[in-house]
Design a protein around this motif. Structure first.
Motif, PDB file in Angstrom:
ATOM      1  N   ALA A 165      20.890   3.278 -32.865  1.00  0.00           N
ATOM      2  CA  ALA A 165      19.498   2.897 -32.591  1.00  0.00           C
ATOM      3  C   ALA A 165      18.554   3.552 -33.596  1.00  0.00           C
ATOM      4  CB  ALA A 165      19.128   3.307 -31.164  1.00  0.00           C
ATOM      5  N   ILE A 291      14.394   3.357 -22.527  1.00  0.00           N
ATOM      6  CA  ILE A 291      15.529   3.375 -23.461  1.00  0.00           C
ATOM      7  C   ILE A 291      16.798   3.813 -22.741  1.00  0.00           C
ATOM      8  CG2 ILE A 291      16.450   4.468 -25.546  1.00  0.00           C
ATOM      9  CD1 ILE A 291      13.568   4.685 -26.562  1.00  0.00           C
ATOM     10  N   ARG A 294      18.238   1.026 -20.641  1.00  0.00           N
ATOM     11  CA  ARG A 294      18.939   0.009 -21.449  1.00  0.00           C
ATOM     12  C   ARG A 294      20.309   0.528 -21.896  1.00  0.00           C
ATOM     13  NH1 ARG A 294      17.218  -4.223 -19.777  1.00  0.00           N
ATOM     14  NH2 ARG A 294      16.269  -2.893 -18.216  1.00  0.00           N
ATOM     15  N   GLU A 298      24.316  -0.751 -20.929  1.00  0.00           N
ATOM     16  CA  GLU A 298      25.349  -1.125 -21.904  1.00  0.00           C
ATOM     17  C   GLU A 298      26.732  -0.662 -21.484  1.00  0.00           C
ATOM     18  OE1 GLU A 298      25.089  -1.791 -26.204  1.00  0.00           O
ATOM     19  OE2 GLU A 298      23.456  -0.343 -26.117  1.00  0.00           O
ATOM     20  N   CYS A 440      19.458  -7.948 -28.061  1.00  0.00           N
ATOM     21  CA  CYS A 440      18.816  -6.964 -28.944  1.00  0.00           C
ATOM     22  C   CYS A 440      19.786  -6.240 -29.862  1.00  0.00           C
ATOM     23  CB  CYS A 440      18.041  -5.953 -28.105  1.00  0.00           C
ATOM     24  SG  CYS A 440      16.667  -6.701 -27.227  1.00  0.00           S
ATOM     25  N   ASP A 441      20.970  -6.801 -30.072  1.00  0.00           N
ATOM     26  CA  ASP A 441      21.923  -6.166 -30.978  1.00  0.00           C
ATOM     27  C   ASP A 441      22.611  -7.212 -31.860  1.00  0.00           C
ATOM     28  OD1 ASP A 441      23.166  -4.001 -32.085  1.00  0.00           O
ATOM     29  OD2 ASP A 441      24.710  -3.821 -30.547  1.00  0.00           O
ATOM     30  N   LEU A 466      23.274  -5.348 -24.497  1.00  0.00           N
ATOM     31  CA  LEU A 466      21.893  -4.874 -24.660  1.00  0.00           C
ATOM     32  C   LEU A 466      20.944  -6.068 -24.688  1.00  0.00           C
ATOM     33  CD1 LEU A 466      19.974  -2.520 -25.080  1.00  0.00           C
ATOM     34  CD2 LEU A 466      20.413  -2.660 -27.540  1.00  0.00           C
ATOM     35  N   VAL A 468      16.922  -7.569 -23.263  1.00  0.00           N
ATOM     36  CA  VAL A 468      15.595  -7.272 -22.733  1.00  0.00           C
ATOM     37  C   VAL A 468      15.086  -8.511 -22.017  1.00  0.00           C
ATOM     38  CG1 VAL A 468      13.189  -6.887 -23.374  1.00  0.00           C
ATOM     39  CG2 VAL A 468      14.961  -5.486 -24.385  1.00  0.00           C
ATOM     40  N   GLU A 565       9.193  -3.368 -23.945  1.00  0.00           N
ATOM     41  CA  GLU A 565      10.077  -4.381 -24.533  1.00  0.00           C
ATOM     42  C   GLU A 565       9.957  -4.433 -26.057  1.00  0.00           C
ATOM     43  OE1 GLU A 565       8.627  -5.967 -20.503  1.00  0.00           O
ATOM     44  OE2 GLU A 565       7.839  -4.868 -22.209  1.00  0.00           O
ATOM     45  N   PHE A 568      12.819  -2.905 -28.398  1.00  0.00           N
ATOM     46  CA  PHE A 568      14.059  -3.622 -28.693  1.00  0.00           C
ATOM     47  C   PHE A 568      13.807  -4.982 -29.333  1.00  0.00           C
ATOM     48  CE2 PHE A 568      15.243  -0.576 -25.388  1.00  0.00           C
ATOM     49  CZ  PHE A 568      16.328   0.021 -25.994  1.00  0.00           C
ATOM     50  N   ARG A 571      13.519  -4.290 -32.914  1.00  0.00           N
ATOM     51  CA  ARG A 571      14.871  -4.062 -33.454  1.00  0.00           C
ATOM     52  C   ARG A 571      15.551  -5.394 -33.758  1.00  0.00           C
ATOM     53  NH1 ARG A 571      19.682  -0.608 -32.171  1.00  0.00           N
ATOM     54  NH2 ARG A 571      21.428  -1.997 -31.792  1.00  0.00           N
ATOM     55  N   ASN A 572      15.441  -6.353 -32.824  1.00  0.00           N
ATOM     56  CA  ASN A 572      16.034  -7.672 -33.020  1.00  0.00           C
ATOM     57  C   ASN A 572      15.492  -8.326 -34.288  1.00  0.00           C
ATOM     58  OD1 ASN A 572      15.709 -10.702 -32.785  1.00  0.00           O
ATOM     59  ND2 ASN A 572      17.127 -10.389 -31.105  1.00  0.00           N
TER      60      ASN A 572
END
Length: 674
Positions: A165, A291, A294, A298, A440-441, A466, A468, A565, A568, A571-572
């Protein structure tokens, strides 16, 4: 004469001379002949020295002796040694219990606290223009990046997840951290099959042979399972198996220690973040509960199976994505909280650009293995038995299905990178703007590409742990925010961003677009340039990084309003942007996402009919405005065709780096490549 000589001899003894009497006497005689003796010489010798009276040994009387002293027992020393032994024994017991029952959770936490204090102290003392205990700020960053990287790799498990992350956010970290954390995506060490077998036994009460109907001796009529993992990540590892009914499955088995470690790891993460929030005055702790939630989800494979099935239903119901995106089936009867059994996928990873684009050497109107339900050829029974017998520690029982590469092995899928990337941007735009259910990954390891019989690419999305879930109000705001970015509607941008508790619209808009937002008033950049002094490089670096901290505080100005939100979702988008850039920017990512944002305000099922009609008119106007972005995009493609090496994403990144440099950031997206 003799008497005189004897007297002098006694005198010699009294005065402790180092000579013998038989040598002294002749000299005394010689002296006596020269000088007569005087009475005074005799009187100097005490008479008590001439006679030694014998006295027998008589022990002293008790009354003449001093009082007896108590014997030395060394109580304090013995007490200290005893305490040290007890402490060593207690620590040994705790260490062994921690190692056996908690999988070193206490040791990992202690290691984390120690290093956290060390790094915090180092920055408190040395983060200044001229560090007293470091050669430069860069040297300070380098040594602490190495310390943190070593800690995360040593602790493993959820720490690797946290490290990944951090790595995905490393575009805004100092370059020393970027270089070090780019290694975070290497495969983690895999656990032994014995540990994996125990997890299966604990969750199902059955052995792998009983649960999956396989044989490890090559027994006819049974399935086969590889005890050597095909892939190993921070939380789980994946084994290939072929069941008795011919289905090929990927068995994702959680590492046995994770269940014990996760609680301790998240608690340690919270405490350390709390300390750093107080110590460095950066409002980070308010983000930690979200965080942590989330990350905890996982480790729950039931949650992952739910996300996977929901995404499959959403894709199947969207005509613009149906037939272009595939979500593997999950076999619930063979899944639990720590084990997930899903359909095995034969495909090419997104990072293998050469294999994606090389010419197809398979049959005409034929897809790649497994595509559209095509049967997969079974492994050779005789070969399986031989491998199990001779190479049990390196089992590779799955056949190599690379016939489509041709006899020379130089073939590929022969798919278009533009179609591939368009599908990817469409998928994640629909998740963000239309469904509010966002994976989100989406790094390249979680995306496979297969060739359809039509020659078009099919994107397969895996690893649905992962996610959201976006509330409808926030999703509508986010869609309107994106649409406003495209049309430079600064008033709407400011209203939305301030409702999220963000005091700096320019910085947030640029971070969202992954390129400088030039439609604002430019107050941020201008203000920074005014305050930036023209001193030596070290001072300038220090000032830039102070501005970076200030920028983070402005983005997180009101912690209560800030939508969690966004952590993440950002991050996406960074990963999608990096994938597009790696493939040569074959599509206009920003335009595609803008279109989805605008169109979702028309298609969203939770809006009234009147609101949809109003948004439809605005969407048609928006489409006309978007024509200008096509001019820029195709101008860049023509320049590429004429020999220019950079693409549109490269140009935007270069502009973003320049702007970020003024703001105290140093961007580097190389972490996304691969």
């Amino acid at each position: 004469m003799i008497s005189s000589g004897l007297g002098l001899c006694v005198s010699c003894l009294v005065r402790k001379q180092a000579r013998s009497c038989h040598r002294v006497i002749p000299r005394i005689r010689k002296l006596h002949t020269l000088r007569a003796p005087t009475p005074k010489l005799r009187t100097e010798i005490p008479s008590r020295n001439l006679h030694h009276e014998f006295r027998p040994f008589v022990p002293p009387t008790p009354s003449s002796l001093p009082k007896p002293a108590p014997p030395k027992t060394y109580r304090r020393t013995r007490k200290s040694i005893r305490r040290l032994l007890y402490l060593a024994l207690a620590l040994g017991i705790v260490y062994e219990a921690d190692n056996y029952f908690l999988y070193s959770s206490l040791a990992r936490s202690a290691r984390t606290f120690w290093l956290g204090c060390l790094v915090a102290t180092d920055y408190k003392i040395n983060f200044r223009a001229h560090p007293p205990l470091a050669d430069s700020i860069q040297a300070l960053h380098t040594r602490n990046a190495e310390r943190l990287f070593d800690l995360l790799r040593t602790n493993g498990g959820l720490y690797l997840k946290i490290g990944q992350a951090i790595a995905m956010q490393s575009a805004i970290l100092p370059p020393e951290f970027q270089k070090m954390f780019s290694k975070m995506f290497d495969d983690a060490p895999q656990n032994s099959w014995r540990d994996a077998e125990r997890v299966i036994l604990e969750d199902f009460g059955k052995t792998p042979e009983e649960l999956f109907g396989v044989s490890f001796t090559g027994q006819p009529g049974k399935g086969v399972l590889e005890r050597t993992a095909r892939a190993s990540a921070s939380v789980a590892q994946v084994h290939w198996a072929r069941l008795t009914d011919g289905r090929e499955v990927a068995i994702k088995i959680q590492k046995r220690e994770i269940a014990q470690q996760v609680g301790w790891d998240l608690w340690t993460f919270k405490v350390v973040t709390r300390i750093y929030t107080w110590l460095f005055d950066i409002p980070l702790y308010s983000l930690v509960p979200y965080i942590s939630e989330r990350l905890l989800l996982e480790t729950d494979f039931v949650n992952e199976a739910n996300n996977s099935e929901r995404m499959a239903d959403l894709v199947a119901g969207e005509s613009r994505l149906r037939g272009r995106v595939y979500i593997p089936k999950v076999y619930r009867e063979l899944s639990s909280k720590r084990i997930m059994t899903a359909e095995w996928i034969e495909g090419v990873r997104l990072w293998d650009k050469e294999t994606l684009t090389r010419p197809w050497q398979g049959g005409w109107r034929q897809g790649s293995p497994g595509c559209r339900g095509a049967p997969l050829d079974a492994p050779n029974r005789q070969g399986v038995a031989e491998i199990i017998r001779n190479h049990p520690s390196e089992e590779r029982l799955k056949p190599n299905r690379d016939w489509w590469k041709g006899a020379n092995g130089k073939g590929g899928l022969g798919v278009s990178l533009k179609d591939t990337m368009r599908t990817m941007v469409d998928l994640f735009s629909a998740q963000m703007f239309l469904w509010g259910c966002c994976h989100c990954d989406p790094h390249p390891g979680n995306i496979f590409i297969r060739r359809l019989p039509s020659g078009k690419p099919e994107l397969v999305l895996i690893d649905h742990g992962l996610y959201v879930q976006m509330q409808p109000q926030f999703r509508h705001q986010y869609s309107l925010f994106w649409k406003s970015l495209m049309t430079f509607d600064n008033k709407t941008i400011g209203e939305i961003v301030r409702s999220w508790g963000i005091n700096n619209p320019d910085v947030f808009a640029s971070a969202t677009l992954m390129r400088p937002y030039t439609g604002g008033d430019g107050s941020t950049s201008a203000g920074i340039k005014r305050t930036m002094s023209a001193k030596e490089q070290q001072q300038r670096t220090y000032e830039m990084q102070q501005q970076m901290r200030k920028g983070i505080r402005e983005i997180l100005a009101d912690e209560k309003k800030w939508p969690r939100e966004l952590i993440f979702i950002g991050r996406n988008m960074r990963i999608v942007q990096g994938n597009n850039q790696y493939l040569g920017a074959p599509v206009n990512r920003i335009k595609i996402m803008g279109n989805w944002a605008s169109r979702s305000l028309v298609d969203s099922p939770d809006l009234s009919y009147g609101a949809k009609m109003l948004n439809l008119g605005r969407h048609m106007l928006f489409k006309l405005v978007m024509f200008s972005t096509d001019v820029v995009f195709y101008s860049s493609k023509v320049a590429q065709f004429l020999g220019r090496k950079s693409n549109l994403e490269d140009d935007m990144e270069a502009s973003m780096k320049k702007m970020a440099g003024d703001m105290g950031f140093e961007l580097n997206h190389s972490v996304f490549k691969g």
